[in-house]
Design an enzyme around this catalytic site. Structure first.
Site, PDB file in Angstrom:
ATOM      1  N   GLY A   1       0.770  -1.249   0.146  1.00  0.00           N
ATOM      2  CA  GLY A   1       0.004  -0.082  -0.066  1.00  0.00           C
ATOM      3  C   GLY A   1       0.805   1.115   0.015  1.00  0.00           C
TER       4      GLY A   1
ATOM      5  CD  GLU B   1      -1.568   3.210 -11.245  1.00  0.00           C
ATOM      6  OE1 GLU B   1      -0.403   3.545 -11.055  1.00  0.00           O
ATOM      7  OE2 GLU B   1      -2.313   2.411 -10.257  1.00  0.00           O
TER       8      GLU B   1
ATOM      9  CG  ASP C   1      -1.194   6.564  -4.993  1.00  0.00           C
ATOM     10  OD1 ASP C   1      -1.647   7.148  -3.824  1.00  0.00           O
ATOM     11  OD2 ASP C   1      -1.687   5.427  -5.584  1.00  0.00           O
TER      12      ASP C   1
HETATM   13  C1  GLA Z   1      -4.932   3.780  -4.180  1.00  0.00           C
HETATM   14  C2  GLA Z   1      -5.270   4.658  -5.297  1.00  0.00           C
HETATM   15  C3  GLA Z   1      -5.415   5.969  -4.890  1.00  0.00           C
HETATM   16  C4  GLA Z   1      -6.566   6.232  -3.805  1.00  0.00           C
HETATM   17  C5  GLA Z   1      -6.202   4.991  -2.715  1.00  0.00           C
HETATM   18  C6  GLA Z   1      -7.280   5.247  -1.785  1.00  0.00           C
HETATM   19  O1  GLA Z   1      -3.888   4.058  -3.672  1.00  0.00           O
HETATM   20  O2  GLA Z   1      -4.057   4.350  -6.258  1.00  0.00           O
HETATM   21  O3  GLA Z   1      -5.515   6.897  -6.135  1.00  0.00           O
HETATM   22  O4  GLA Z   1      -7.550   6.056  -4.265  1.00  0.00           O
HETATM   23  O5  GLA Z   1      -6.028   3.801  -3.175  1.00  0.00           O
HETATM   24  O6  GLA Z   1      -7.313   6.474  -1.252  1.00  0.00           O
END
Ligand code: GLA
Length: 375
Positions: A120, A156, A168
């Protein structure tokens, strides 16, 4: 060995000679504001002090040849004829495609990373931004962090097929050391907020990973879009908790929307609390965020719940929550800087007692966004 040394070593081994440039992109951890970015809402992430590094050298043709210390197969493609395939090379191809491959110069590159996959921490955004950074250098493109975040995001969403939000890529591109950033995902703007020295951001990896997260993630996103449509707003960012009382949404969509609307409010309040040094208030909002992701948005897991609870009960903890997309991976906690040792021991022991898993705790220092490394 550092990721820079490993990337350089791999480059020499595979391509021979020295790389001409070394670039890096950090991973990220989100302090609060999850599943809000694709609803045009607010997030409060920071870049972490773990990098993905590419050691590269331009080629005289339009081919890209990349190898990674964590992948068996290389990624090889021709910029003049990009075609979709499967595998990690799609992230590199997607970036080339989003940049407009016409004027790009090819390169050889070796990748090493300290960002754990599947934890994550946005290892994919880091790969996109580092790839964009290599192309910018080899092809003479000015480095505009906001524009490059959008390139990574297009790669992406439109090439790889994960309908992620902008959080991100934007934080990996624009982060500032020592700071988190409150990002308004509608306007792609927002202040950098200093993290007070008496607080430490801790990453708590549950050591659980889950396959097929993409389909669950895309499903949550589709639910949010359906809820917005039924409420008559463009995005859930524009809905209020009062509008939910009109009864137009099914119980499931209502819970999804309630999470997003309340999470936006929590995130903005949390940024103010952080700026004011009100760490208990910040931690309380983190706890509420976790509970809402668990109960209303349903993207938690028993391991994430056990870790968040174990962290909250450990000494010095202001607050703890799952971070990122969810389903597996990591929690984040804000901890009193003087209690880091005791916190880590008690949190990990509690998590282990509850689940039988061996988790991992890491101190995260807020780092700068993607860039080149002086050799
Ligand atoms: C993933 C996605 C982000 C966001 C998070 C949840 O990391 O890549 O864009 O939506 O989940 O906050």
């Amino acid at each position: 060995m550092t990721a820079v040394e490993r990337a350089q070593g791999l480059f020499r081994e595979v391509f021979g000679g020295e790389p001409a440039l070394v670039v890096r992109s950090p991973g990220r951890i989100n302090l609060i504001g999850d599943h809000t970015d694709y609803n045009d809402g607010f997030v409060l992430p920071m870049a972490i002090d773990a990098d993905l590094v590419i050691a590269a050298r331009p080629r005289s043709d339009a081919e890209v040849h990349a190898v990674s210390e964590s992948q068996q197969a290389p990624a090889d493609f021709e910029l003049g004829s990009l075609t979709r395939d499967i595998g990690w090379g799609e992230y590199l191809k997607g970036v080339a495609w989003a940049l407009g491959p016409g004027g790009l110069v090819g390169w050889d590159g070796a990748i090493a990373s300290d960002i754990a996959d599947g934890a994550g921490l946005s290892s994919s955004a880091a790969l996109e931004l580092a790839t964009a950074r290599v192309f910018a250098s080899t092809s003479g493109i000015a480095w505009d962090p906001d524009a490059m975040a959008l390139v990574g995001h297009r790669a992406e969403n439109d090439w790889v097929g994960m309908n992620s939000g902008i959080m991100d890529q934007l934080i990996c591109a624009t982060a500032r050391a020592g700071h988190a950033r409150l990002i308004d995902c509608r306007h792609l703007t927002g202040p950098h907020v200093a993290i007070p020295e008496r607080a430490v951001v801790m990453l708590l990896d549950t050591a659980t990973r889950r396959q097929l997260i993409e389909s669950q993630y895309n499903d949550r996103r589709a639910s949010c879009e359906a809820a917005a449509r039924q409420l008559g707003v463009g995005h859930l960012r524009d809905a209020t908790l009062e509008t939910l009382e009109t009864g137009v949404l099914s119980p499931r969509l209502l819970a999804r929307a309630r999470h997003v609307i309340a999470e936006n409010q929590r995130t903005v309040s949390a940024a103010s609390a952080l700026a004011a040094g009100e760490l208990r208030m910040f931690g309380g909002l983190m706890n509420q965020s976790h509970d809402s992701l668990r109960d209303d948005f349903e993207v938690s897991s028993s391991a994430l719940d056990a870790m968040a609870l174990a962290a909250r009960e450990a000494p010095g903890c202001f607050g703890a929550r799952q971070t990122g997309g969810g389903f597996a991976g990591s929690c984040v906690a804000l901890v009193d800087a003087e209690r880091v040792e005791a916190f880590s021991q008690v949190a990990l022991a509690g998590y282990n007692r509850q689940t039988g898993n061996t988790g991992k705790v890491t101190v995260c220092r807020a780092a700068d966004g993607a860039g080149t490394i002086e050799l």
